[in-house]
Design an enzyme around this catalytic site. Structure first.
Site, mmCIF file in Angstrom:
data_model
loop_
_atom_site.group_PDB
_atom_site.id
_atom_site.type_symbol
_atom_site.label_atom_id
_atom_site.label_comp_id
_atom_site.label_asym_id
_atom_site.label_seq_id
_atom_site.Cartn_x
_atom_site.Cartn_y
_atom_site.Cartn_z
ATOM 1 N N ASN A 11 0.868 -1.176 0.000
ATOM 2 C CA ASN A 11 0.000 0.000 0.000
ATOM 3 C C ASN A 11 0.908 1.229 0.000
ATOM 4 O O ASN A 11 1.473 1.581 1.032
ATOM 5 C CB ASN A 11 -0.887 -0.048 1.262
ATOM 6 C CG ASN A 11 -1.736 1.199 1.421
ATOM 7 O OD1 ASN A 11 -1.783 2.052 0.531
ATOM 8 N ND2 ASN A 11 -2.404 1.319 2.556
ATOM 9 N N LYS A 13 0.137 4.256 -0.326
ATOM 10 C CA LYS A 13 -0.531 5.423 0.253
ATOM 11 C C LYS A 13 -0.284 6.671 -0.626
ATOM 12 O O LYS A 13 -0.202 6.542 -1.839
ATOM 13 C CB LYS A 13 -0.074 5.624 1.702
ATOM 14 C CG LYS A 13 -0.248 4.331 2.529
ATOM 15 C CD LYS A 13 -0.048 4.498 3.995
ATOM 16 C CE LYS A 13 -0.240 3.163 4.700
ATOM 17 N NZ LYS A 13 -0.124 3.257 6.135
ATOM 18 N N HIS A 99 -9.640 1.396 4.972
ATOM 19 C CA HIS A 99 -8.354 1.510 5.665
ATOM 20 C C HIS A 99 -8.526 2.428 6.875
ATOM 21 O O HIS A 99 -9.301 3.388 6.817
ATOM 22 C CB HIS A 99 -7.298 2.072 4.701
ATOM 23 C CG HIS A 99 -5.916 1.992 5.275
ATOM 24 N ND1 HIS A 99 -5.450 2.900 6.186
ATOM 25 C CD2 HIS A 99 -4.925 1.087 5.093
ATOM 26 C CE1 HIS A 99 -4.208 2.560 6.536
ATOM 27 N NE2 HIS A 99 -3.861 1.459 5.876
ATOM 28 N N GLU A 101 -6.804 4.749 7.993
ATOM 29 C CA GLU A 101 -6.535 6.173 7.727
ATOM 30 C C GLU A 101 -7.748 6.846 7.103
ATOM 31 O O GLU A 101 -7.882 8.074 7.167
ATOM 32 C CB GLU A 101 -5.283 6.302 6.833
ATOM 33 C CG GLU A 101 -4.015 6.024 7.642
ATOM 34 C CD GLU A 101 -2.859 5.453 6.853
ATOM 35 O OE1 GLU A 101 -2.873 5.516 5.613
ATOM 36 O OE2 GLU A 101 -1.939 4.914 7.501
ATOM 37 N N GLU A 172 -5.768 -4.913 10.530
ATOM 38 C CA GLU A 172 -4.733 -3.903 10.735
ATOM 39 C C GLU A 172 -5.007 -3.135 12.024
ATOM 40 O O GLU A 172 -5.821 -2.180 12.020
ATOM 41 C CB GLU A 172 -4.715 -2.925 9.558
ATOM 42 C CG GLU A 172 -4.380 -3.565 8.228
ATOM 43 C CD GLU A 172 -3.753 -2.542 7.276
ATOM 44 O OE1 GLU A 172 -2.629 -2.778 6.842
ATOM 45 O OE2 GLU A 172 -4.385 -1.519 7.003
ATOM 46 N N GLY A 178 2.300 1.976 10.884
ATOM 47 C CA GLY A 178 3.343 3.004 10.799
ATOM 48 C C GLY A 178 4.042 3.312 12.116
ATOM 49 O O GLY A 178 4.798 4.270 12.206
ATOM 50 N N SER A 217 3.051 -2.409 10.450
ATOM 51 C CA SER A 217 4.480 -2.552 10.765
ATOM 52 C C SER A 217 5.034 -3.935 10.446
ATOM 53 O O SER A 217 5.866 -4.451 11.190
ATOM 54 C CB SER A 217 4.741 -2.168 12.222
ATOM 55 O OG SER A 217 4.449 -0.800 12.411
ATOM 56 N N GLY A 239 4.842 1.091 4.922
ATOM 57 C CA GLY A 239 6.193 1.651 4.860
ATOM 58 C C GLY A 239 7.196 0.757 4.130
ATOM 59 O O GLY A 239 7.951 1.233 3.271
HETATM 60 P P1 PGA Z 1 2.646 0.029 7.731
HETATM 61 O O1 PGA Z 1 1.222 0.309 7.066
HETATM 62 O O2 PGA Z 1 3.178 -1.252 7.153
HETATM 63 O O3 PGA Z 1 3.482 1.224 7.374
HETATM 64 O O4 PGA Z 1 2.423 -0.084 9.200
HETATM 65 C C1 PGA Z 1 0.310 -0.736 6.803
HETATM 66 C C2 PGA Z 1 -0.958 -0.178 6.201
HETATM 67 O O5 PGA Z 1 -1.351 0.929 6.565
HETATM 68 O O6 PGA Z 1 -1.602 -0.813 5.358
#
Ligand code: PGA
Length: 255
Positions: A11, A13, A99, A101, A172, A178, A217, A239
């Site tokens: 992803n 983003k 998601h 976010e 998630e 993140g 993460s 990330g």
């Molecule tokens: P992350 O994000 O691997 O940076 O924690 C995962 C996601 O938001 O799908």
């Protein structure tokens, strides 16, 4: 027994522009081709603006591309929005929906996610439906209740249409995204087993075909131990998907 092919999804983003994206996709593709073909499905979800360029670039590759969101309506006066069929038309075969976010940053509700999932599936996309608890919900022992509610209310009410090629669940935890923090393997197993049980109740026979991804993460150093857990059918990577070396190391972590 049904075996579910693992999915490693990146992803991106709101990161990565066209030239960088083409390079990154190319590096991942070269890595994949240099290996004995990895026993998993691979997906990249870039900004919708470069989706069609990326999908053209990857036309002969085993890497699929997907969107990060879509609107619930087929078309119309929705300034700034993108429909599921527009994603499909740009070469997407998957779309990430709900998601955290978007749920937390943009107030997306279960009901909105449910309508988007239906739109995505109607357009022929495989919907990756994200659910996850906040840190406070985990600390106050509400994790299972919160996830059950999100799952039940985010999937289309006509569960007879859900199957392994149009529905994926991504667990998630909001606090893990993140942050560099992850749940323990026991906590991940508890949640993924619970999601599988809920899917059994909601969908019945097809439930066993639906993949459940872990996201939050996931990195090269923890991927192997997470990806081997029961009912963990892949990863949704933020990330670490922005860097070919890390993303490919996660792909390699699959047994
Ligand atoms: P992350 O994000 O691997 O940076 O924690 C995962 C996601 O938001 O799908």
């Amino acid at each position: 027994m049904i075996t579910r092919r693992k999915l490693i999804a990146g992803n991106w983003k709101m990161n990565i522009m066209l030239s960088e994206g083409l390079k990154l996709a190319n590096s991942i593709d070269e890595y994949i081709n240099s290996q004995e073909s990895p026993d998993c499905d691979l997906l990249i979800c870039p900004t919708a603006l470069i989706l069609s360029d990326l999908s053209e670039k990857l036309i002969n590759s085993s890497i699929a591309v997907g969107g990060q969101n879509c609107h619930a309506e087929i078309s119309g006066a929705y300034t700034g929005e993108i429909s599921a069929s527009m994603l499909k038309n740009s070469g997407a075969s998957y779309v990430i929906l709900g998601h955290s976010e978007r749920r937390h940053g943009l107030n997306e509700t279960d009901n909105m996610v449910q309508l988007k999932v239906t739109a995505a599936q109607n357009a022929g996309l495989n919907a990756i439906v994200c659910i996850g608890e906040t840190e406070n919900e985990r600390e106050t022992n509400q994790t299972i209740a919160v996830l059950t509610k999100q799952l039940e209310n985010s999937l289309p009410s006509d569960s007879s249409i859900l199957n392994g090629t149009n529905t994926i669940i991504a667990y998630e935890p909001v606090w893990a995204i993140g942050s560099g923090k992850t749940p323990t393997n026991d906590q991940i197993t508890e949640v993924h087993n619970h999601i599988r049980e809920c899917l059994d109740k909601i969908i019945g026979e097809q439930a066993n075909r639906i993949r459940i991804l872990y996201g939050g993460s996931m990195k090269p150093d923890n991927a192997a131990s997470i990806l081997e857990l029961d009912n963990v059918d892949g990863g949704l990577i933020g990330g670490a998907s922005l860097n070919a070396k890390d993303f490919c190391a996660i792909v390699s972590a699959i047994d």
